[in-house]
Design a protein around this motif. Structure first.
Motif, PDB file in Angstrom:
ATOM      1  N   ILE A 110       1.037  -1.252  -0.003  1.00  0.00           N
ATOM      2  CA  ILE A 110      -0.108  -0.209  -0.035  1.00  0.00           C
ATOM      3  C   ILE A 110       0.860   1.363   0.115  1.00  0.00           C
ATOM      4  CG2 ILE A 110      -1.825   1.277   1.321  1.00  0.00           C
ATOM      5  CD1 ILE A 110      -2.645  -1.463   2.613  1.00  0.00           C
ATOM      6  N   SER A 111       0.645   2.205  -0.973  1.00  0.00           N
ATOM      7  CA  SER A 111       1.419   3.406  -0.983  1.00  0.00           C
ATOM      8  C   SER A 111       0.607   4.553  -1.009  1.00  0.00           C
ATOM      9  CB  SER A 111       2.368   3.455  -2.235  1.00  0.00           C
ATOM     10  OG  SER A 111       1.527   3.629  -3.345  1.00  0.00           O
ATOM     11  N   SER A 112       0.943   5.648  -0.750  1.00  0.00           N
ATOM     12  CA  SER A 112       0.164   7.181  -0.877  1.00  0.00           C
ATOM     13  C   SER A 112      -0.405   7.276  -2.574  1.00  0.00           C
ATOM     14  CB  SER A 112       1.049   8.281  -0.656  1.00  0.00           C
ATOM     15  OG  SER A 112       2.254   8.294  -1.138  1.00  0.00           O
ATOM     16  N   GLU A 113       0.250   6.279  -3.396  1.00  0.00           N
ATOM     17  CA  GLU A 113      -0.210   6.690  -4.791  1.00  0.00           C
ATOM     18  C   GLU A 113      -1.562   5.740  -5.013  1.00  0.00           C
ATOM     19  OE1 GLU A 113       3.216   5.298  -7.149  1.00  0.00           O
ATOM     20  OE2 GLU A 113       4.496   6.620  -6.052  1.00  0.00           O
ATOM     21  N   HIS A 114      -1.863   4.870  -4.088  1.00  0.00           N
ATOM     22  CA  HIS A 114      -2.986   4.401  -4.254  1.00  0.00           C
ATOM     23  C   HIS A 114      -4.238   5.026  -4.007  1.00  0.00           C
ATOM     24  CE1 HIS A 114      -0.725   0.481  -3.719  1.00  0.00           C
ATOM     25  NE2 HIS A 114      -1.778  -0.087  -4.623  1.00  0.00           N
ATOM     26  N   ASP A 124      -8.917   2.258  -4.537  1.00  0.00           N
ATOM     27  CA  ASP A 124      -7.994   1.059  -4.475  1.00  0.00           C
ATOM     28  C   ASP A 124      -7.940   0.313  -3.197  1.00  0.00           C
ATOM     29  OD1 ASP A 124      -7.812   1.144  -7.406  1.00  0.00           O
ATOM     30  OD2 ASP A 124      -5.852   2.498  -7.186  1.00  0.00           O
ATOM     31  N   LEU A 125      -7.689   1.469  -2.201  1.00  0.00           N
ATOM     32  CA  LEU A 125      -7.802   0.725  -0.822  1.00  0.00           C
ATOM     33  C   LEU A 125      -8.756   0.226  -0.501  1.00  0.00           C
ATOM     34  CD1 LEU A 125      -5.756   3.648   0.835  1.00  0.00           C
ATOM     35  CD2 LEU A 125      -4.863   1.547   0.136  1.00  0.00           C
ATOM     36  N   TRP A 126      -9.964   0.654  -0.773  1.00  0.00           N
ATOM     37  CA  TRP A 126     -11.197  -0.112  -0.330  1.00  0.00           C
ATOM     38  C   TRP A 126     -11.479  -1.252  -0.959  1.00  0.00           C
ATOM     39  CZ3 TRP A 126     -15.175   0.498   2.861  1.00  0.00           C
ATOM     40  CH2 TRP A 126     -15.444   1.667   3.401  1.00  0.00           C
TER      41      TRP A 126
END
Length: 168
Positions: free
Chosen positions: A22-26, A30-32
């Protein structure tokens, strides 16, 4: 409510387990999708996962009071505050339309629901049948009465694998 504590704890556990991916670019969407709970997340080993259980002991629910009550049923007034052991606080503030609510504007409900439907459908349908099943449901308003009668007909595939492991 124990079920909500379990759900939040499971999502947090998954985030910690997968934090390298997981990165700040997601995007939030996308995280959901990435942290979405699936049937395996309710199996025996998941229900008794040590990390999840530890998170569960640290979660408290509080009634939001009149401000929150007055906003329901317009939305689902929610907030979350996370306090770390190092004294840092993360506070969402009041969220009226959380992800999953039809009026939420931060994620595409259609994309998330399609992703969830496919993830769940993969567990019970062969790929070609799943594609046709999803297409029929996405275009349900264009189906004839005859086609609607069979819209949920499908060949469920059964797995030799169990969510909870093999029965004893």
């Amino acid at each position: 409510d124990h079920s909500m504590v379990y759900i939040i704890s499971s999502i947090l556990r998954k985030a910690f387990e997968k934090h390298d991916h997981i990165s700040s670019e997601h995007s939030l969407e996308d995280l959901w999708k990435y942290l979405m709970l699936l049937p395996q997340d309710y199996g025996h080993s998941a229900l008794y996962n040590e990390v999840t259980r530890k998170f569960m002991t640290k979660i408290e629910f509080e009634h939001g009071g009149k401000e929150y009550d007055d906003l329901y049923p317009k939305g689902i007034p929610t907030s979350i505050k996370i306090s770390t052991s190092k004294g840092k606080d993360f506070d969402s503030g009041l969220v009226l339309f959380p992800g999953g609510h039809s009026q939420n504007q931060t994620v595409s409900l259609t994309n998330i629901m399609q992703h969830k439907f496919i993830r769940l459908g993969q567990q019970g349908l062969e790929k070609d049948e799943l594609v046709n099943f999803v297409l029929n449901l996405e275009n349900i308003r264009d189906l004839s009465n005859e086609q609607l009668q069979d819209v949920y007909d499908c060949n469920i595939k059964y797995s030799d694998e169990y969510i909870d492991g093999k029965p004893e």
